[in-house]
Scaffold this motif. Structure first.
Motif, PDB file in Angstrom:
ATOM      1  N   TYR A 229       0.857  -1.215   0.078  1.00  0.00           N
ATOM      2  CA  TYR A 229      -0.072  -0.012  -0.030  1.00  0.00           C
ATOM      3  C   TYR A 229       0.910   1.312  -0.060  1.00  0.00           C
ATOM      4  N   ARG A 230       0.358   2.367  -0.338  1.00  0.00           N
ATOM      5  CA  ARG A 230       0.849   3.719  -0.407  1.00  0.00           C
ATOM      6  C   ARG A 230       0.922   4.332   1.182  1.00  0.00           C
ATOM      7  N   ASN A 231       1.924   4.702   1.561  1.00  0.00           N
ATOM      8  CA  ASN A 231       1.780   5.562   2.858  1.00  0.00           C
ATOM      9  C   ASN A 231       1.380   6.962   2.485  1.00  0.00           C
ATOM     10  N   SER A 232       1.418   7.697   3.504  1.00  0.00           N
ATOM     11  CA  SER A 232       1.027   9.177   3.361  1.00  0.00           C
ATOM     12  C   SER A 232       1.854  10.019   2.537  1.00  0.00           C
ATOM     13  N   GLN A 233       3.514   9.273   2.501  1.00  0.00           N
ATOM     14  CA  GLN A 233       4.056  10.128   1.400  1.00  0.00           C
ATOM     15  C   GLN A 233       4.184   9.687   0.338  1.00  0.00           C
ATOM     16  N   GLY A 234       3.293   8.664  -0.328  1.00  0.00           N
ATOM     17  CA  GLY A 234       3.200   8.074  -1.555  1.00  0.00           C
ATOM     18  C   GLY A 234       4.214   7.121  -1.632  1.00  0.00           C
TER      19      GLY A 234
END
Length: 573
Positions: A229-234
């Motif tokens: 999955y992508r975290n909050s920083q992408g």
């Protein structure tokens, strides 16, 4: 001349309830006088026993706390030793060893003294209890199987119990009233009383019934998977997900239930067949919504009465409320139904149905098939109908008195309201056959219902298959011996089981199907057979004088059971 009972609810309140309480109390006090039990001496003994029991309970509690303290001390010693060993030079271990060793030694001495004191107190309790049992032994010996019958006949002389359920009584029900007497292989008689109600035969029975129901088994499986999955920083990261998958299956499961009912034979209205079941309408009050529900039910009956389609013979009665609450709309003979349920009978039946204070209200099923009536009341399901004298044995006279009075008054109320629907019908009290049911020796022998009850009294364990894990349904067949005894063959049917595992496919959150294991029990039928010897005792009071037939089978008195004038024993395999 004995008066009939035409107003069962009112007469119970005004006459029978108080009469039975007095008869039961007087009967018990007569037994006490006959036994010669010294009540004051028993009170003193029981008081001393209670004091010893109190002391023993206190000593037991103290002993428990001493043991807990010893356990805490040992735990503290271990922790102290570990701490010193980890932080100091090992010779320092001698210090906790000495301190805690002395403490444990002293605690052991205290606990040993406490154990000895507790043992002495418990032995003193046992000895004092034995004294109390000895004081009560003469009274305990006077309790017998006939007390229920004697008290019932004294309060309501129209009801007379037989000593036991004989072939003669069974033949009367079969030959005169057309009853087969066979309930089927899925039912076993746990206990039964037979007798006459207003001169007509009745049976009060408790059965164990079996049917194959179902049970839901559940299983679960833990699964896990990784996903990106992508975290909050992408940025892409990986994580592990967990899920518990559940599955269930339904499989056959043996069900068992006790049922209590009354069978009553009467020649009145011999062609009539009907049935009724408890109605929620009986509990309604006089509020607006309750009146609307009653009126709605009555309108349905009136519509059914106007139905001219083929096969419909129902005609609504003038007393619409009775028809709505009693609900015997499947009746097949309107004329005979009205002969039974006269205006007086309707009035008394309505009182029973609507009563919520004196009796039990509308809890009964009532089925009539020609000359056989069966009434099964919900309130009797939990009533002990046996009158087993062993239930009244006690070492404390005050407790014995309370239990004796409570049991017999509860039994009377339960049985009385069990037969109350029959008592509301005046015509039933006008038909009284006078058949001689004791024509020969065979007629006096216990019938197969009594045999099943005797087998159940010995207990299922005496007959069940070694692999049986459920209840057992006991059925019997009898062979009559030349000496008047009966050799009864008992077949116990039950179920063994074996554990199985079934895998159920369940889709998980990972998008894949998983096989979830569900453990379940597969039941299979098992049977076992054994035999009993059964004979009526000429002198029921002399238990040690066994009939000759028992001696021939090397059965001693300790293995024989005397029950309701009948002695029986399970024969060795």
């Amino acid at each position: 001349m004995i008066d009939d009972v035409h107003e069962p609810l009112g007469q119970y309140s005004s006459q029978f309830k108080a009469a039975h309480i007095n008869h039961t109390s007087d009967f018990f006090e007569d037994l006490v006088r006959q036994s010669g039990v010294d009540e004051n001496a028993n009170i003193k003994t029981v008081r001393e026993l209670r004091e010893l029991e109190k002391q023993a309970a206190g000593a037991g509690s103290t002993n428990k706390w001493w043991r807990i303290l010893r356990g805490v001390t040992i735990a503290a010693a271990v922790l102290a030793a570990l701490y010193i060993f980890a932080n100091y030079w090992w010779p320092w271990l001698a210090l906790p060893a000495v301190v805690f060793g002395v403490a444990v030694y002293m605690l052991n001495r205290v606990i040993n003294d406490s154990d000895a004191q507790l043992k002495r107190l418990r032995e003193a309790c046992d000895a004092k209890r034995a004294v109390a049992w000895g004081q009560m032994a003469p009274l305990n010996r006077l309790f017998d199987w006939d007390i229920v019958a004697k008290l019932m006949a004294k309060t309501v002389p129209r009801i007379a119990f037989d000593p036991y359920f004989s072939n003669g009584r069974m033949q009367e029900l079969q030959n005169t009233f057309g009853w087969s007497g066979h309930l089927g292989e899925a039912h076993s008689i746990v206990f039964s009383h037979s007798g006459v109600l207003n001169g007509n035969p009745f049976i009060l029975a408790r059965t164990l019934s079996h049917w194959m129901g179902s049970k839901t088994y559940h299983g679960s499986l833990q699964i896990s998977w990784t996903e990106q999955y992508r975290n909050s920083q992408g940025k892409w990261e990986t994580r592990t997900r967990h899920e518990t998958l559940h599955a269930s299956i339904e499989r056959p499961f043996p069900e068992y239930e006790n049922q209590t009912f009354i069978v009553y034979g009467n020649e009145a209205a011999p062609d009539l067949v009907f049935s009724r079941h408890p109605s929620k309408l009986s509990k309604l009050e006089d509020g607006l919504f309750d009146k609307w529900r009653k009126n709605r039910a009555i309108k349905k009956l009136e519509a059914k009465s106007r139905d001219v389609s083929e096969g419909n013979t129902f005609t609504v009665m003038a007393n619409r409320e009775f028809d709505a609450l009693f609900g015997a709309t499947d009746r097949n003979h309107e004329v005979q139904f009205r002969l039974l349920f006269t205006p007086l009978a309707q009035q008394e039946m309505l009182k029973l149905l609507k009563d919520s204070q004196t009796g039990f209200g509308d809890t009964f099923v009532f089925e009539k098939t020609h000359m056989i009536n069966v009434v099964q009341s919900g309130h009797m399901r939990h009533t002990d109908i046996s009158g087993d004298p062993g239930k009244f044995h006690a070492y404390e006279l005050a407790q014995a008195r309370m239990f004796f009075n409570g049991y017999h008054n509860d039994f009377f109320k339960s049985f009385y309201f069990g037969i109350a629907p029959l008592l509301t019908i005046p015509l039933y009290q006008q038909h009284r056959p006078h058949s001689d049911i004791y024509k020969d020796t065979y007629s006096q022998n216990p019938c197969f219902w009594e045999h099943e009850a005797i087998a159940n009294y010995h207990g299922e364990a005496a007959f069940k298959h070694p692999e049986c894990v459920t209840r057992s349904i006991l059925k019997t067949s009898a062979q009559h011996e030349a000496d008047g005894s009966q050799k009864v063959h008992v077949t116990a049917s039950g179920f063994g089981s074996v554990e199985r595992v079934q895998y159920v496919s369940v889709r998980g959150g990972d998008g894949r199907s998983h096989q979830v294991p569900v453990r379940w029990d597969e039941y299979f039928e098992v049977q076992n057979s054994a035999s009993m010897l059964v004979k009526e005792m000429a002198s029921p009071g002399n238990r040690d004088a066994l009939p000759a037939a028992f001696s021939q089978h090397d059965i001693d008195a300790g293995k024989a059971v005397l029950r309701r004038s009948i002695v029986s024993a399970v024969l060795p395999a």
